[in-house]
Design an enzyme around this catalytic site. Structure first.
Site, PDB file in Angstrom:
ATOM      1  N   HIS A  67       0.601  -0.963   0.044  1.00 12.32           N
ATOM      2  CA  HIS A  67       0.159   0.046  -0.317  1.00 12.32           C
ATOM      3  C   HIS A  67       0.886   1.226  -0.019  1.00 12.32           C
ATOM      4  O   HIS A  67       1.954   1.366   0.431  1.00 12.32           O
ATOM      5  CB  HIS A  67      -0.802   0.080   1.183  1.00 12.32           C
ATOM      6  CG  HIS A  67      -0.326  -0.156   2.516  1.00 12.32           C
ATOM      7  ND1 HIS A  67       0.053  -1.333   3.259  1.00 12.32           N
ATOM      8  CD2 HIS A  67       0.116   0.629   3.301  1.00 12.32           C
ATOM      9  CE1 HIS A  67       0.914  -1.109   4.248  1.00 12.32           C
ATOM     10  NE2 HIS A  67       0.744   0.139   4.459  1.00 12.32           N
ATOM     11  N   CYS A 175       1.226   2.146  12.195  1.00 11.48           N
ATOM     12  CA  CYS A 175       2.302   1.642  11.255  1.00 11.48           C
ATOM     13  C   CYS A 175       2.572   2.985  10.343  1.00 11.48           C
ATOM     14  O   CYS A 175       2.009   4.075  10.494  1.00 11.48           O
ATOM     15  CB  CYS A 175       1.739   0.697  10.364  1.00 11.48           C
ATOM     16  SG  CYS A 175       0.350   1.193   9.128  1.00 11.48           S
TER      17      CYS A 175
END
Length: 629
Positions: A67, A175
């Site tokens: 991503h 994250c």
């Protein structure tokens, strides 16, 4: 918004032909590009690979979620790929990956898009959901499986802020990208805790900001904290609590072990970032005005400390060594003055205002605060340097509350405009309004500020000594608390106004409490426990480096005797520093900068020594012997 609004049949590949990680990435990127979802295929692939370089997105369980959030994405989208034979994707569990979801988020993706992308990550924690995807025979079936899952989750949804039914375990996940792993770890921790009968609250630090934020009250009651994150998390708030810190992948793959450790309190007690100085902001117990002010002051301090010390060093070459027209001119001294004075000190007030505003209104407040602070120091009365520190304080609060007003006013806009708000509407309106108000009020603020500075400069010697006594004593009353910070902030304000005696007196007063308690433990050993005598040794170093908080354990153990003793000694040191006409351009450093004072450095050290001796002997005379107690 549903996941199938982002995942379409033209971005689904049921049979990937790739047999390597990079080939899979290339195949999915190409699919997104062919579907018209990208502005720049190569840049998007670079962003995907950059994210992989931070840590693999092969999360195990046969799943990989590459991503990226980048301007190379035209339209937020999801590409799905499936490999029956499996691909070595450097997964965390070492197993081949079969299911691939490539998430493409645009730079200006609105909150709805980000929440939808995050929801997909959560779904992939469900074994049944993954098995259905593995068995699907068409793109239409994939879409039906996802839609059915969303419908079921909506029916079973429990609000994030639902009251806890028991237990005191808290967790934080995060994250680097804040789209996938953050929410997968959060969901895995919550699901596992539910299976174990343990109640847990999880804060997520995702790309859309902090969600389900842990409150001071919850942290106070918590038995242990779990941080599963690969990005920076605010940890000072957890000081004094058992703290487990692991990568975000551990939250996904080892939730049971983490929760079991937390229940057992099997973790070190977090001690904070290490001995906060008298200039650090308290991480606990701050609310309202004080909280916002200290956020500004603490973030401004690196500019003040670094710039001030560099300026002070430049004066070692001569008081006019930075002036090219002077006989004392030294090129190196001029460079130090340029770095410290013309740049670091120049940014001091804008940074103060920017961080006050961001404390009030979060990130949208930072830019208007900075601009307001810059106007404060550049747009005052001609021939002055503006309203300085005073103007910066006002600009920070003004920008913060005006930004909140702008945000409130724009809430009426449809969610379609969410992405536009942060990149266009908030900055234009909040900077414009803050700037207009500051341009109107800054001239009268400059008059007040310069008047205050002139009045302090005109005070007689007796009044200055009295002010030094008061400021020095304030540093010892609560040693890092609001009174201590008020005195220190006043010293920085006067430093900005080129009044250098005040910060010298304040630093002298702040060094005395830890030095005095250290000296007392050496001279009056029969009045202190062995543990206190050992702690006293470290206080020599803490006091020497102007870390007043070193005296707090001694004050807390015997406040009625210790606090009055150190207040008197600190007041004496502050008054003597003023009496000896000591000035200081560096607002921190203690013994390191004592030799850089304006005036006699030996007299400055004498003032600190006299204050230390006074406090140490008062402590010794007032405290009772251990045997008598």
């Amino acid at each position: 918004m549903n996941i199938t609004d982002l995942l379409k049949k033209d971005t689904i590949l049921l049979d990937l032909g790739s047999n390597s990680k990079e080939a899979v990435i290339d195949e999915l990127v190409t699919k997104l590009d062919q579907a018209g979802r990208l502005n720049n295929k190569e840049k998007f692939k670079e962003a995907i690979l950059a994210r992989e370089a931070q840590s693999t997105t092969g999360i195990g369980e046969g799943i990989a979620i590459p991503h990226a959030k980048t301007s190379a994405v035209k339209t937020p989208a999801i590409a799905f790929g499936r490999s029956k034979q499996g691909v070595d994707y450097s997964s965390l569990d070492g197993q081949p990956s079969h299911l691939f979801f490539m998430i493409a988020a645009s730079e200006g993706a609105n909150q709805t898009h980000l929440e939808t992308l995050s929801r997909l990550s959560s779904f992939l924690m469900d074994d049944n959901f993954r098995k259905k995807l593995e068995k699907a025979t068409s793109a239409d079936e994939i879409m039906e499986i996802v839609n059915a899952k969303e419908k079921k989750e909506a029916e079973d949804d429990i609000p994030e802020d639902a009251p806890s039914t028991g237990g005191n375990i808290l967790a934080v996940t995060g994250c680097p990208t804040g789209i996938a792993h953050t929410f997968m770890a959060a969901d895995k921790l919550k699901a596992t805790a539910k299976e174990m009968g343990v109640s847990i609250k999880v804060e997520t630090n995702g790309s859309g900001g902090v969600k389900n934020r842990l409150t001071p009250e919850e942290i106070e009651k918590a038995d242990a904290i779990i941080i599963a994150a690969d990005t920076k998390i605010e940890t000072e708030r957890f000081k004094g609590k058992p703290l487990i810190q692991v990568p975000v992948a551990k939250g996904i793959h080892e939730p049971r072990q983490l929760i079991e450790r937390a229940v057992r309190k099997d973790a070190p007690i977090y001690q904070g970032s290490g001995g906060s100085s008298s200039s650090d902001a308290d991480a606990k117990g701050r609310t309202g005005f004080y909280k916002h002010l200290m956020n500004g002051v603490s973030n401004m301090l690196p500019f003040v400390v670094g710039g001030g010390i560099l300026i002070a060093i430049s004066f070692l070459f001569g008081i006019y060594s930075a002036d090219p027209t002077s006989d004392q001119y030294n090129r190196f001294a001029e460079m130090l003055m340029t770095i410290g004075g013309s740049n670091a000190f120049y940014l001091m007030v804008p940074v103060l205002a920017g961080f006050i505003a961001s404390s009030i209104a979060d990130r949208p407040g930072f830019a208007p605060g900075m601009v307001g602070g810059l106007i404060a120091i550049t747009s005052g009365i001609e021939g002055t340097s503006g309203s300085g520190f005073l103007g910066g304080l006002i600009a920070g609060f003004l920008a913060g509350y005006l930004t909140l007003l702008v945000k409130k006013g724009l809430e009426v806009l449809p969610t379609l405009f969410d992405g536009l708000k942060t990149v266009l509407l908030y900055p234009v309106l909040s900077i414009g309004l803050t700037g207009l108000v500051m341009l109107i009020i800054n001239p009268p603020l400059t008059t007040i500020y310069t008047g205050l500075s002139d009045w302090l400069q005109a005070l007689g010697d007796a009044n200055l000594v009295l002010l030094g006594i008061i400021l020095g004593g304030m540093m010892a009353i609560d040693m890092g608390g609001p009174i201590n910070k008020a005195a220190y902030t006043f010293g920085i304000a006067m430093l900005d106004a080129d009044q250098f005696q005040f910060i010298a007196a304040i630093m002298a007063g702040g060094m005395v409490p830890p030095l005095a308690t250290a000296l007392a433990t050496n001279i009056f050993k029969n009045k202190f426990t062995e543990q206190e005598r050992q702690a006293g040794k470290s206080n020599y170093a803490l006091g020497a480096f102007f870390i007043t908080e070193g005296a707090i354990p001694f004050a807390a153990a015997d406040p009625a005797r210790v606090i009055p003793s150190i207040i008197i000694g600190s007041a004496a040191a502050g008054g003597l520093s003023m009496l000896f006409d000591i000035g200081l351009r560096a607002p921190h450093g203690g013994i390191v900068v004592a030799g850089l004072v304006d005036g006699n450095p030996l007299l400055y050290l004498l003032a600190i020594l006299i204050g230390t001796i006074i406090s140490a002997f008062l402590i010794g005379f007032l405290k009772k012997d251990l045997e008598k107690e």
